[in-house]
Design a protein around this motif. Structure first.
Motif, mmCIF file in Angstrom:
data_model
loop_
_atom_site.group_PDB
_atom_site.id
_atom_site.type_symbol
_atom_site.label_atom_id
_atom_site.label_comp_id
_atom_site.label_asym_id
_atom_site.label_seq_id
_atom_site.Cartn_x
_atom_site.Cartn_y
_atom_site.Cartn_z
ATOM 1 N N ALA A 1 19.748 38.431 -47.375
ATOM 2 C CA ALA A 1 21.071 37.795 -47.377
ATOM 3 C C ALA A 1 20.931 36.297 -47.138
ATOM 4 O O ALA A 1 21.647 35.491 -47.749
ATOM 5 N N LEU B 1 18.665 36.027 -41.279
ATOM 6 C CA LEU B 1 19.577 35.367 -42.217
ATOM 7 C C LEU B 1 19.430 33.851 -42.115
ATOM 8 O O LEU B 1 19.336 33.154 -43.133
ATOM 9 N N LEU C 1 17.077 43.024 -44.497
ATOM 10 C CA LEU C 1 18.386 42.795 -45.124
ATOM 11 C C LEU C 1 18.952 41.426 -44.752
ATOM 12 O O LEU C 1 19.538 40.730 -45.589
ATOM 13 N N GLY C 2 18.774 41.027 -43.501
ATOM 14 C CA GLY C 2 19.230 39.710 -43.071
ATOM 15 C C GLY C 2 18.503 38.597 -43.793
ATOM 16 O O GLY C 2 19.102 37.597 -44.201
ATOM 17 N N TRP C 3 17.190 38.765 -43.987
ATOM 18 C CA TRP C 3 16.403 37.742 -44.671
ATOM 19 C C TRP C 3 16.816 37.635 -46.138
ATOM 20 O O TRP C 3 16.962 36.530 -46.666
ATOM 21 N N HIS D 1 17.965 31.511 -45.069
ATOM 22 C CA HIS D 1 18.771 30.383 -45.552
ATOM 23 C C HIS D 1 17.972 29.084 -45.498
ATOM 24 O O HIS D 1 17.917 28.333 -46.469
ATOM 25 N N TRP E 1 25.951 45.501 -35.815
ATOM 26 C CA TRP E 1 25.676 44.073 -35.691
ATOM 27 C C TRP E 1 25.568 43.633 -34.235
ATOM 28 O O TRP E 1 25.054 42.561 -33.941
ATOM 29 N N LEU F 1 20.047 34.510 -50.317
ATOM 30 C CA LEU F 1 21.243 34.323 -51.153
ATOM 31 C C LEU F 1 22.132 33.203 -50.612
ATOM 32 O O LEU F 1 22.637 32.383 -51.386
ATOM 33 N N VAL F 2 22.311 33.162 -49.302
ATOM 34 C CA VAL F 2 23.133 32.109 -48.699
ATOM 35 C C VAL F 2 22.470 30.743 -48.896
ATOM 36 O O VAL F 2 23.150 29.744 -49.151
#
Length: 187
Positions: free
Chosen positions: A82, A157, A78-80, A161, A145, A85-86
């Motif tokens: 997101a 994430l 999920l972090g990857w 990014h 978190w 998207l960022v």
């Protein structure tokens, strides 16, 4: 005996200096992260390949960590996502300046600030959490978190990014060079 007293005092002084220098470090990070840069083909290619290698090594680490930390894979995935998207948002918010042979870009200062603050909040939360665990015996949470898996999500994430931003920057630079008649694009 005096040496035993000097060590904790030295640690306290070092900690105080670090706390006092933290705002300067954040300001330098934001200033450097949002500076105007030239998109050099070799550097963009290194960025793309380095983030791919880092993502692969990170996936191996998450696979190993998944044995001990519940939810490691799901948080990291999920972090990857997101982060992808960022990274796409960061590319959209980046200001590009096309010259005859070069492409300059300036990352968005607000996105750089947001990512820097996110890292700072997580580091401070980790220090507080570590202090509570060592002094008061408070156990680390298994989810959320503040858990170990949450830390993996933040790292994922940032990797997502960086990878998406580097890939989109490479695409933009290759199109710029081809449009200008220079086919020196990195392969």
């Amino acid at each position: 005996m005096p040496l035993l007293l000097a060590l904790p005092l030295a640690l306290l002084v070092f900690g105080a200096i670090m706390v006092l220098l933290m705002p300067l470090a954040v300001w330098q990070r934001v200033r450097g992260g949002s500076a105007r840069r030239q998109a050099r083909p070799w550097r963009v290619a290194v960025d793309v390949w380095a983030t791919l290698l880092s993502t692969g090594l990170f996936a191996v680490f998450v696979a190993i960590a998944g044995f001990w930390w519940p939810g490691a894979w799901s948080y990291a995935a999920l972090g990857w996502l997101a982060g992808l998207l960022v990274g796409g948002l960061g590319h959209v918010l980046t200001r590009f300046e096309a010259g005859p042979q070069v492409l300059h870009y300036t990352p968005n200062v607000w996105l750089v600030l947001a990512l820097t603050v996110m890292i700072g909040v997580r580091v401070i939360a980790g220090v507080v959490q570590g202090w509570q665990a060592s002094v008061n015996g408070v156990p680390w949470p298994d989810s959320g978190w503040l858990s170990h898996a949450g830390l993996l999500a933040m790292a994922a994430l940032l990797l997502g990014h960086a990878g998406m931003y580097a890939w989109l920057l490479r695409r933009r630079m290759v199109r710029h060079l081809r449009y200008r008649g220079y086919d020196r694009s990195p392969r």
